[in-house]
Every structure is written in C-alpha cells, then in structure tokens.
Scaffold this motif. Sequence first.
Motif, PDB file in Angstrom:
ATOM      1  N   LYS A 185      20.434   7.067 -18.518  1.00 46.90           N
ATOM      2  CA  LYS A 185      21.457   7.634 -17.652  1.00 46.90           C
ATOM      3  C   LYS A 185      22.520   6.586 -17.349  1.00 46.90           C
ATOM      4  O   LYS A 185      22.223   5.408 -17.243  1.00 46.90           O
ATOM      5  N   PRO A 186      23.778   7.026 -17.213  1.00 41.18           N
ATOM      6  CA  PRO A 186      24.839   6.067 -16.863  1.00 41.18           C
ATOM      7  C   PRO A 186      24.657   5.549 -15.443  1.00 41.18           C
ATOM      8  O   PRO A 186      24.163   6.250 -14.572  1.00 41.18           O
ATOM      9  N   ARG A 187      25.045   4.311 -15.222  1.00 34.20           N
ATOM     10  CA  ARG A 187      24.949   3.731 -13.888  1.00 34.20           C
ATOM     11  C   ARG A 187      25.971   4.366 -12.945  1.00 34.20           C
ATOM     12  O   ARG A 187      25.696   4.629 -11.794  1.00 34.20           O
ATOM     13  N   THR A 188      27.180   4.556 -13.428  1.00 38.19           N
ATOM     14  CA  THR A 188      28.205   5.232 -12.644  1.00 38.19           C
ATOM     15  C   THR A 188      28.962   6.190 -13.545  1.00 38.19           C
ATOM     16  O   THR A 188      29.074   5.972 -14.747  1.00 38.19           O
ATOM     17  N   LYS A 189      29.483   7.251 -12.949  1.00 37.08           N
ATOM     18  CA  LYS A 189      30.239   8.236 -13.718  1.00 37.08           C
ATOM     19  C   LYS A 189      31.716   7.888 -13.790  1.00 37.08           C
ATOM     20  O   LYS A 189      32.415   8.243 -14.721  1.00 37.08           O
ATOM     21  N   LYS A 190      32.222   7.194 -12.766  1.00 34.92           N
ATOM     22  CA  LYS A 190      33.645   6.884 -12.683  1.00 34.92           C
ATOM     23  C   LYS A 190      33.831   5.394 -12.415  1.00 34.92           C
ATOM     24  O   LYS A 190      32.881   4.715 -12.045  1.00 34.92           O
ATOM     25  N   PRO A 191      35.080   4.907 -12.592  1.00 38.05           N
ATOM     26  CA  PRO A 191      35.327   3.501 -12.239  1.00 38.05           C
ATOM     27  C   PRO A 191      35.009   3.246 -10.773  1.00 38.05           C
ATOM     28  O   PRO A 191      35.189   4.111  -9.921  1.00 38.05           O
ATOM     29  N   THR A 192      34.510   2.057 -10.497  1.00 40.28           N
ATOM     30  CA  THR A 192      34.176   1.694  -9.128  1.00 40.28           C
ATOM     31  C   THR A 192      35.445   1.593  -8.287  1.00 40.28           C
ATOM     32  O   THR A 192      36.459   1.107  -8.756  1.00 40.28           O
ATOM     33  N   LYS A 193      35.383   2.082  -7.041  1.00 44.08           N
ATOM     34  CA  LYS A 193      36.522   1.991  -6.132  1.00 44.08           C
ATOM     35  C   LYS A 193      36.121   1.185  -4.908  1.00 44.08           C
ATOM     36  O   LYS A 193      35.071   1.393  -4.354  1.00 44.08           O
ATOM     37  N   LYS A 194      36.976   0.288  -4.524  1.00 38.94           N
ATOM     38  CA  LYS A 194      36.760  -0.483  -3.308  1.00 38.94           C
ATOM     39  C   LYS A 194      38.008  -0.374  -2.453  1.00 38.94           C
ATOM     40  O   LYS A 194      39.061   0.015  -2.926  1.00 38.94           O
ATOM     41  N   GLU A 195      37.898  -0.762  -1.177  1.00 43.21           N
ATOM     42  CA  GLU A 195      39.040  -0.724  -0.282  1.00 43.21           C
ATOM     43  C   GLU A 195      39.380  -2.125   0.180  1.00 43.21           C
ATOM     44  O   GLU A 195      38.509  -2.915   0.500  1.00 43.21           O
ATOM     45  N   LYS A 226      47.499  -0.747   6.042  1.00 44.93           N
ATOM     46  CA  LYS A 226      47.067   0.435   5.307  1.00 44.93           C
ATOM     47  C   LYS A 226      45.957   0.039   4.350  1.00 44.93           C
ATOM     48  O   LYS A 226      45.794  -1.137   4.021  1.00 44.93           O
ATOM     49  N   VAL A 227      45.182   1.025   3.930  1.00 49.63           N
ATOM     50  CA  VAL A 227      44.056   0.776   3.033  1.00 49.63           C
ATOM     51  C   VAL A 227      44.456   1.217   1.630  1.00 49.63           C
ATOM     52  O   VAL A 227      44.888   2.343   1.427  1.00 49.63           O
ATOM     53  N   CYS A 228      44.327   0.313   0.682  1.00 52.45           N
ATOM     54  CA  CYS A 228      44.669   0.618  -0.703  1.00 52.45           C
ATOM     55  C   CYS A 228      43.409   0.642  -1.552  1.00 52.45           C
ATOM     56  O   CYS A 228      42.535  -0.202  -1.380  1.00 52.45           O
ATOM     57  N   PRO A 229      43.302   1.585  -2.497  1.00 58.02           N
ATOM     58  CA  PRO A 229      42.131   1.577  -3.382  1.00 58.02           C
ATOM     59  C   PRO A 229      42.235   0.456  -4.397  1.00 58.02           C
ATOM     60  O   PRO A 229      43.316   0.125  -4.862  1.00 58.02           O
ATOM     61  N   LYS A 234      42.416  -4.245   2.687  1.00 61.03           N
ATOM     62  CA  LYS A 234      43.465  -4.046   3.673  1.00 61.03           C
ATOM     63  C   LYS A 234      44.699  -4.838   3.283  1.00 61.03           C
ATOM     64  O   LYS A 234      44.603  -5.938   2.769  1.00 61.03           O
ATOM     65  N   THR A 235      45.863  -4.266   3.579  1.00 59.81           N
ATOM     66  CA  THR A 235      47.114  -4.954   3.335  1.00 59.81           C
ATOM     67  C   THR A 235      48.148  -4.440   4.308  1.00 59.81           C
ATOM     68  O   THR A 235      48.087  -3.306   4.738  1.00 59.81           O
ATOM     69  N   ASN A 236      49.101  -5.278   4.675  1.00 63.17           N
ATOM     70  CA  ASN A 236      50.194  -4.807   5.492  1.00 63.17           C
ATOM     71  C   ASN A 236      51.446  -4.626   4.650  1.00 63.17           C
ATOM     72  O   ASN A 236      52.541  -4.507   5.168  1.00 63.17           O
ATOM     73  N   ASP A 237      51.284  -4.588   3.318  1.00 59.86           N
ATOM     74  CA  ASP A 237      52.395  -4.345   2.419  1.00 59.86           C
ATOM     75  C   ASP A 237      52.820  -2.888   2.548  1.00 59.86           C
ATOM     76  O   ASP A 237      52.009  -1.977   2.464  1.00 59.86           O
ATOM     77  N   ASP A 238      54.113  -2.641   2.719  1.00 65.96           N
ATOM     78  CA  ASP A 238      54.600  -1.289   2.964  1.00 65.96           C
ATOM     79  C   ASP A 238      54.900  -0.544   1.668  1.00 65.96           C
ATOM     80  O   ASP A 238      55.224   0.637   1.687  1.00 65.96           O
ATOM     81  N   ASP A 239      54.812  -1.212   0.507  1.00 66.33           N
ATOM     82  CA  ASP A 239      55.128  -0.563  -0.764  1.00 66.33           C
ATOM     83  C   ASP A 239      53.974   0.284  -1.254  1.00 66.33           C
ATOM     84  O   ASP A 239      52.835   0.099  -0.878  1.00 66.33           O
ATOM     85  N   ASP A 240      54.297   1.235  -2.163  1.00 64.97           N
ATOM     86  CA  ASP A 240      53.267   2.096  -2.732  1.00 64.97           C
ATOM     87  C   ASP A 240      52.311   1.298  -3.611  1.00 64.97           C
ATOM     88  O   ASP A 240      51.132   1.585  -3.697  1.00 64.97           O
ATOM     89  N   ASP A 241      52.835   0.290  -4.309  1.00 61.36           N
ATOM     90  CA  ASP A 241      52.000  -0.532  -5.180  1.00 61.36           C
ATOM     91  C   ASP A 241      51.296  -1.586  -4.350  1.00 61.36           C
ATOM     92  O   ASP A 241      51.913  -2.527  -3.876  1.00 61.36           O
ATOM     93  N   CYS A 242      50.013  -1.404  -4.183  1.00 64.85           N
ATOM     94  CA  CYS A 242      49.246  -2.330  -3.358  1.00 64.85           C
ATOM     95  C   CYS A 242      49.115  -3.660  -4.086  1.00 64.85           C
ATOM     96  O   CYS A 242      48.703  -3.694  -5.239  1.00 64.85           O
ATOM     97  N   PRO A 243      49.447  -4.784  -3.450  1.00 63.75           N
ATOM     98  CA  PRO A 243      49.371  -6.078  -4.140  1.00 63.75           C
ATOM     99  C   PRO A 243      47.968  -6.493  -4.508  1.00 63.75           C
ATOM    100  O   PRO A 243      47.761  -7.354  -5.339  1.00 63.75           O
ATOM    101  N   TYR A 244      46.938  -5.864  -3.845  1.00 64.79           N
ATOM    102  CA  TYR A 244      45.559  -6.229  -4.125  1.00 64.79           C
ATOM    103  C   TYR A 244      44.976  -5.398  -5.268  1.00 64.79           C
ATOM    104  O   TYR A 244      43.889  -5.656  -5.725  1.00 64.79           O
ATOM    105  N   ARG A 245      45.681  -4.355  -5.707  1.00 63.93           N
ATOM    106  CA  ARG A 245      45.117  -3.444  -6.684  1.00 63.93           C
ATOM    107  C   ARG A 245      44.960  -4.119  -8.042  1.00 63.93           C
ATOM    108  O   ARG A 245      45.832  -4.830  -8.520  1.00 63.93           O
ATOM    109  N   ASN A 246      43.817  -3.886  -8.654  1.00 63.84           N
ATOM    110  CA  ASN A 246      43.519  -4.353 -10.009  1.00 63.84           C
ATOM    111  C   ASN A 246      43.522  -5.874 -10.158  1.00 63.84           C
ATOM    112  O   ASN A 246      43.750  -6.389 -11.237  1.00 63.84           O
TER     113      ASN A 246
END
Length: 195
Positions: A156-166, A138-141, A168-180
């Motif tokens: 002007k601001p460079r970005t309006k929102k925090p940067t998001k990247k994707e 699954k793909v986690c943000p 991949k993980t095969n972790d089945d939990d809602d909390d993606c181990p790669y997040r943050n």
Amino acid sequence: GKDDLPPMRTILVPDGFDEVRIKFAFYEIDSWEGPHDRLLVTIAGEELDFRGFFSGADEGTRSGKREGIQWFLKSLTKAKKIGFNAKYADQKHEITILVPKKFFNIDNKFDLEIKAVLDEPYDDESAGYDDFIVDAFKVCPKKTKRPTRKPRKNKKPRTKKPTKKERKTNDDDDDCPYRNKGGDKKKKKKKKKKK
C-alpha cells in the motif's frame, strides 16, 4: 493603582490574515504583593491570567494558553529601582500574545483590555505599558516537490497525495516565500566495494 480604569483598544485585522501577534512592555511598579496583585489581559471576552507578581522577585518566564490564545511573559530586567517610589524595586517584562482567527468578529476586529488587579492606590503600587507592536500573519501551505513514489506490487502507498505543511508568514503576497523550500531531498547512500 486600585480602581484605575484599564486601557482598552479595538484591534482591526486586515483581510486575508489568520493570526495576530500582540507584543508590549509591562512595568511592575512598586509594592506588588502577589498572588492577589496580578495582571489580566482580556481578548475578545477571553480572560488571560498572568498570575501574581511580587516586588523584589524576578518572575523570569511564564506561558499559558486559553481557548487557543497563547501567551508568553519574559522579564527584561532584574527587579531593581527604575523610578517612582524609592522604597520598592520595579521590573520590566515583555508580554507576547498570539490570537487565532476564530476570535476576529465579522468585521475582522477584536477587543483588547489590560488590567492590573491591585488593592492599593497608585502611589503605593501601579502598572505601566509601553512599546506596543501588533503584527498580522497568514498561513501558507508548503508542499513537497513531488508526490511519494509509487508503491511496489502488493504494497500500500504511504500517502496518496503530496505532504502538506503549514508555515507562518507576514508576507502579504499570494506567493508565500516559504513555499517549496527544502523539498524532499534524500541522502545518497555510498555503495560498499566488494573486495
């Protein structure tokens, strides 16, 4: 060999996954005389052509892409006599295929077919398949720890929102181990002392 029925399988993907990786070993056995002797893999109606194979030649590595499906081939052995017809060299390869979610049907399934296109009977040339592994991902943000700093006046601001990247993980939990992980650390600049 010639006119042999190709192996077929329906792959069932669990809910909540975005990509499937298929890995298996492919044996190029006896008198393959490419380019007409070749390997075809069909995923959900999309045909992947792994091109021709030659007995005694080392195919090394290959890769390709069709309609978003990526495939890779890597030779695991040199061309050598593994068994079967003693006249010819054989070779073992590893096949990897990445199948995105758009090829899953409404029941989260897709069909897989593997076909060796050969023009001689199996005692002269044939194919073998082994060591099948099917993984779902699954793909986690992945977000930065904090938004980009506020711009200075008249800029002007460079970005309006925090940067998001994707990632991949095969972790089945809602909390993606790669997040943050990692965040947006900045190197501190050393100040030069005035003499």
